[in-house]
Design an enzyme around this catalytic site. Structure first.
Site, PDB file in Angstrom:
ATOM      1  N   HIS A 132       0.813  -1.225   0.000  1.00 15.43           N
ATOM      2  CA  HIS A 132       0.000   0.000   0.000  1.00 15.43           C
ATOM      3  C   HIS A 132       0.844   1.273   0.000  1.00 15.43           C
ATOM      4  O   HIS A 132       0.519   2.261   0.671  1.00 15.43           O
ATOM      5  CB  HIS A 132      -0.956   0.006   1.187  1.00 15.43           C
ATOM      6  CG  HIS A 132      -1.994  -1.072   1.154  1.00 15.43           C
ATOM      7  ND1 HIS A 132      -2.528  -1.555  -0.020  1.00 15.43           N
ATOM      8  CD2 HIS A 132      -2.606  -1.756   2.169  1.00 15.43           C
ATOM      9  CE1 HIS A 132      -3.428  -2.495   0.261  1.00 15.43           C
ATOM     10  NE2 HIS A 132      -3.491  -2.638   1.571  1.00 15.43           N
ATOM     11  N   HIS A 206      -9.828   1.418   0.845  1.00 17.74           N
ATOM     12  CA  HIS A 206      -9.638   0.225   1.672  1.00 17.74           C
ATOM     13  C   HIS A 206     -10.708   0.137   2.767  1.00 17.74           C
ATOM     14  O   HIS A 206     -10.405  -0.203   3.916  1.00 17.74           O
ATOM     15  CB  HIS A 206      -8.240   0.226   2.285  1.00 17.74           C
ATOM     16  CG  HIS A 206      -7.765  -1.113   2.743  1.00 17.74           C
ATOM     17  ND1 HIS A 206      -8.256  -1.734   3.872  1.00 17.74           N
ATOM     18  CD2 HIS A 206      -6.831  -1.955   2.233  1.00 17.74           C
ATOM     19  CE1 HIS A 206      -7.635  -2.894   4.050  1.00 17.74           C
ATOM     20  NE2 HIS A 206      -6.763  -3.052   3.060  1.00 17.74           N
ATOM     21  N   GLU A 346     -11.567  -4.447  -2.573  1.00 17.95           N
ATOM     22  CA  GLU A 346     -10.748  -3.344  -3.074  1.00 17.95           C
ATOM     23  C   GLU A 346     -10.544  -3.445  -4.582  1.00 17.95           C
ATOM     24  O   GLU A 346      -9.722  -4.242  -5.052  1.00 17.95           O
ATOM     25  CB  GLU A 346      -9.389  -3.361  -2.390  1.00 17.95           C
ATOM     26  CG  GLU A 346      -9.438  -3.393  -0.879  1.00 17.95           C
ATOM     27  CD  GLU A 346      -8.152  -3.917  -0.283  1.00 17.95           C
ATOM     28  OE1 GLU A 346      -7.081  -3.321  -0.556  1.00 17.95           O
ATOM     29  OE2 GLU A 346      -8.201  -4.942   0.419  1.00 17.95           O
TER      30      GLU A 346
END
Length: 382
Positions: A132, A206, A346
């Site tokens: 991420h 998220h 996601e």
């Protein structure tokens, strides 16, 4: 001139999402101060509210979707997102709840990728991998609130400038996130990013959902999930895709027809479930990349009747069954979050795509902006 350009860019994104989400009556925007960061930066909380009981609250820190209130079949409203009540918890106890992730959502193997013959090293914040965007990704910065707007479709536009070399990524990137809410129950999220040199970008939200309502006694494992994908990308022991596109047919990864999330969650005979401690896998959507958002997942809570549909222009959706929620995080209303208390869906490019030439490319070049439009569509089943 720059302020005008930013306003026009935000308006264009809002109009694009609004065109995908037909609206009826007016929706309202309210902006408040959520708190102040250690460096003195004020963080805003922007709430978009529709007349049908649906509302969304966005924090400018991490361009975070903090709350999503939705009525059930009897009109009872609940927050369907796991997260925190206070800004300080998002800063001090980060766990990606509802944040905008970037520059690259999901994992990159070894934190390395090569672009035009040059290898770039990213922070390793997930064992051997970069996850991420690293330790200081888009989720851990204060975004500028460019504009807010009430009307048939309420909206907020946020902006962040990521300098060249930020967390090891090449190129100065100017990113915007536009949240929109209409009376039909559509929360649109439009991501756009421009770069001044070749780079890789993969942005998503998220949010972790419990459609029974955050903190419900049974969590999300009894809810019914549909993912229109005939294949998924299996992973190795480090949760990095092997490069294979494996058929879901005959496996616990087949969600083409609605199934309880829990049905395959404890199947220790499937090595993929063992690797992920449950589901933590990317599904290759049958629709592929599309110009307009199309269905990526549907989640229904049979008890309350609440339904979430996730739509996206991207080719994949990561299904994460909350496997690393271990009871150490205290969330909203003092709720202790445990494994299975919520799931993430996601939309994205595939994990580790920069290292897999056969995957849809995540490359972004100057003059060719990155765009990803997704929608959380809320309704009831009865």
């Amino acid at each position: 001139m720059r302020k005008l350009e930013k306003a026009l860019a935000g308006a264009a994104l809002a109009a694009m999402v609004a065109g995908l989400c037909p609206a009826a009556h007016a929706a309202e925007v309210k902006r408040e101060i959520a708190g102040t960061l250690a460096d003195g930066t004020q963080v805003s909380a922007i709430t978009l509210t529709a007349d049908n009981g649906i509302s969304a609250t966005v924090l400018s820190y991490g361009a975070t979707l903090q709350k999503l209130l939705a009525p059930d079949s009897n009109g009872r409203v609940a927050d369907v997102l796991l997260g925190y009540d206070e800004l300080s918890d998002y800063v001090e106890h980060p766990n990606y709840f509802g944040v905008t992730v970037g520059r690259y959502a999901n994992r990159i193997a070894g934190g390395r990728f090569t672009l035009d013959g040059k290898t770039y090293q990213l922070p390793l914040n997930d064992g051997r991998n970069s996850l991420h965007g690293g330790d200081h990704g888009f989720d851990k910065t204060a975004w500028e609130v460019v504009s807010t707007k009430s009307g048939p479709t309420a909206s907020v536009v946020l902006r962040h400038v990521s300098p060249d070399g930020d967390s090891g990524y090449p190129g100065r990137v100017v990113a915007t996130v536009t949240y929109t809410l209409d009376e039909a129950g559509n929360l649109g999220i439009a991501f756009e990013a421009k770069t001044d040199k070749p780079t890789v970008i993969n942005m998503t939200n998220h949010a972790i959902f419990d459609m029974a309502g955050e903190g419900s006694g049974n969590g999300a494992m009894g809810q019914m999930l549909t993912i229109p994908a005939s294949h998924f990308t299996p992973v190795d022991a480090n949760l990095i895709p092997t490069g294979e596109l494996r058929p879901v047919e005959g496996s616990v990864f087949d969600f083409r027809q609605a199934r309880r999330v829990a049905d395959g969650l404890r199947d220790g005979t499937d090595q993929q479930i063992v690797y992920g401690r449950g589901y933590d896998h990317n599904f290759a959507l049958d629709k592929g990349v599309t110009a307009r958002p199309e269905l990526a997942a549907r989640l229904e809570d049979p008890a309350s009747g609440r339904v979430l549909e996730v739509l996206t222009t991207e080719p994949g959706v990561q299904f994460y069954s909350g496997n690393f929620l271990d009871g150490t995080l205290i969330g909203k209303q003092g709720h202790l979050y445990r494994m299975g208390d919520g799931i993430a869906l996601e939309p994205q490019k595939f994990p580790d795509a920069p290292n897999h030439p056969d995957f849809v490319s995540a490359r972004v070049d100057p003059g060719k902006p990155y765009r990803h439009v997704m929608i959380y569509r809320l309704s009831t089943s009865r």
